[in-house]
Write a protein that holds these residues in place. Structure first.
Motif, short mmCIF file in Angstrom:
data_model
loop_
_atom_site.label_atom_id
_atom_site.label_comp_id
_atom_site.label_asym_id
_atom_site.label_seq_id
_atom_site.Cartn_x
_atom_site.Cartn_y
_atom_site.Cartn_z
N THR A 295 10.11 5.19 -1.72
CA THR A 295 9.13 5.95 -0.93
C THR A 295 9.19 5.53 0.53
OG1 THR A 295 7.68 6.25 -2.83
CG2 THR A 295 6.67 6.48 -0.66
N ARG A 296 9.27 4.22 0.79
CA ARG A 296 9.37 3.74 2.18
C ARG A 296 10.61 4.30 2.85
NH1 ARG A 296 7.59 -0.95 -0.09
NH2 ARG A 296 9.67 -1.84 -0.21
N LYS A 297 11.73 4.30 2.15
CA LYS A 297 12.98 4.82 2.72
C LYS A 297 12.86 6.31 3.00
CE LYS A 297 16.02 1.46 0.56
NZ LYS A 297 16.98 1.22 -0.53
N ALA A 298 12.27 7.07 2.07
CA ALA A 298 12.13 8.52 2.25
C ALA A 298 11.21 8.84 3.42
CB ALA A 298 11.61 9.16 0.97
N ARG A 299 10.17 8.06 3.62
CA ARG A 299 9.23 8.31 4.72
C ARG A 299 9.85 7.95 6.06
NH1 ARG A 299 3.81 6.10 1.75
NH2 ARG A 299 3.40 8.00 0.58
N GLY A 300 10.83 7.05 6.04
CA GLY A 300 11.49 6.63 7.27
C GLY A 300 12.52 7.61 7.79
N LYS A 301 12.87 8.59 6.97
CA LYS A 301 13.90 9.58 7.38
C LYS A 301 13.39 10.51 8.44
CE LYS A 301 16.40 9.55 3.05
NZ LYS A 301 16.81 10.27 1.90
N ILE B 171 10.10 -1.36 -11.77
CA ILE B 171 10.12 0.08 -11.47
C ILE B 171 9.10 0.38 -10.36
CG2 ILE B 171 9.63 2.39 -12.39
CD1 ILE B 171 10.74 1.31 -15.11
N GLU B 172 7.93 -0.23 -10.46
CA GLU B 172 6.91 -0.02 -9.43
C GLU B 172 7.44 -0.47 -8.06
OE1 GLU B 172 2.19 -1.08 -8.69
OE2 GLU B 172 3.24 -2.04 -10.35
N LYS B 173 8.11 -1.60 -8.02
CA LYS B 173 8.68 -2.12 -6.77
C LYS B 173 9.79 -1.19 -6.25
CE LYS B 173 10.78 -6.30 -4.90
NZ LYS B 173 11.26 -7.65 -5.19
N ALA B 174 10.65 -0.72 -7.14
CA ALA B 174 11.74 0.18 -6.75
C ALA B 174 11.18 1.52 -6.25
CB ALA B 174 12.69 0.41 -7.92
N ASN B 175 10.13 2.02 -6.89
CA ASN B 175 9.50 3.26 -6.45
C ASN B 175 8.94 3.10 -5.04
OD1 ASN B 175 10.02 4.62 -8.83
ND2 ASN B 175 7.98 4.29 -9.68
N ALA B 176 8.27 1.99 -4.78
CA ALA B 176 7.70 1.74 -3.46
C ALA B 176 8.80 1.67 -2.40
CB ALA B 176 6.88 0.46 -3.47
N SER B 177 9.90 1.04 -2.74
CA SER B 177 11.02 0.94 -1.81
C SER B 177 11.61 2.32 -1.52
CB SER B 177 12.10 0.02 -2.39
OG SER B 177 13.21 -0.03 -1.56
#
Length: 132
Positions: A126-132, A118-124
């Protein structure tokens, strides 16, 4: 600096109560400790008491309290933080979170493995959302 101007993007995408909790604690910590990392850590610690990270935002927890061994042990503990995942939640709750995040193989995972996934999926997320 008021926290509302320098609020992390994951909190900006979260419910108003999460934003208020972070901002109020951060501003109080700035008065006590000064601007910097300690004020941000204090605000996140307060946020994690009532909210858990879910993907790219924070959601209210089922039950208030420390989210992981680091939060329960305090500043001087050597325990590892779970990055916003409520590691003290039931395995059933963690399975539901993993399902929401579409983590494959979740039904065969131990509680510890679920927290890590879950921690890894959350980080992923977040990275995707910041890249938008």
């Amino acid at each position: 600096m008021p926290a509302s101007k320098d609020m992390p993007s994951t909190i900006k995408r979260s419910p108003k109560k999460a934003q208020e909790t972070y901002a109020k604690t951060h501003d109080s910590a700035v008065e006590e400790y000064g601007e910097g990392e300690r004020a941000h850590r204090t605000a996140f610690a307060s946020l994690k008491h009532s909210f858990e990270k879910s993907g790219d935002h924070w959601e209210p927890k089922e039950k208030k309290g420390p989210s992981d061994a680091k939060a329960a042990g305090g500043r001087d503990t050597k325990a590892r933080t779970a990055g916003g995942v409520d590691a003290n939640a039931s395995k059933q709750h963690l399975l539901e979170q993993a399902r929401k995040l579409q983590i494959s193989g979740r039904s065969r995972m131990t509680k510890s493995e679920l927290v890590d996934a879950i921690e890894k999926a959350n980080a992923s997320s977040t990275r995707k959302a910041r890249g938008k």
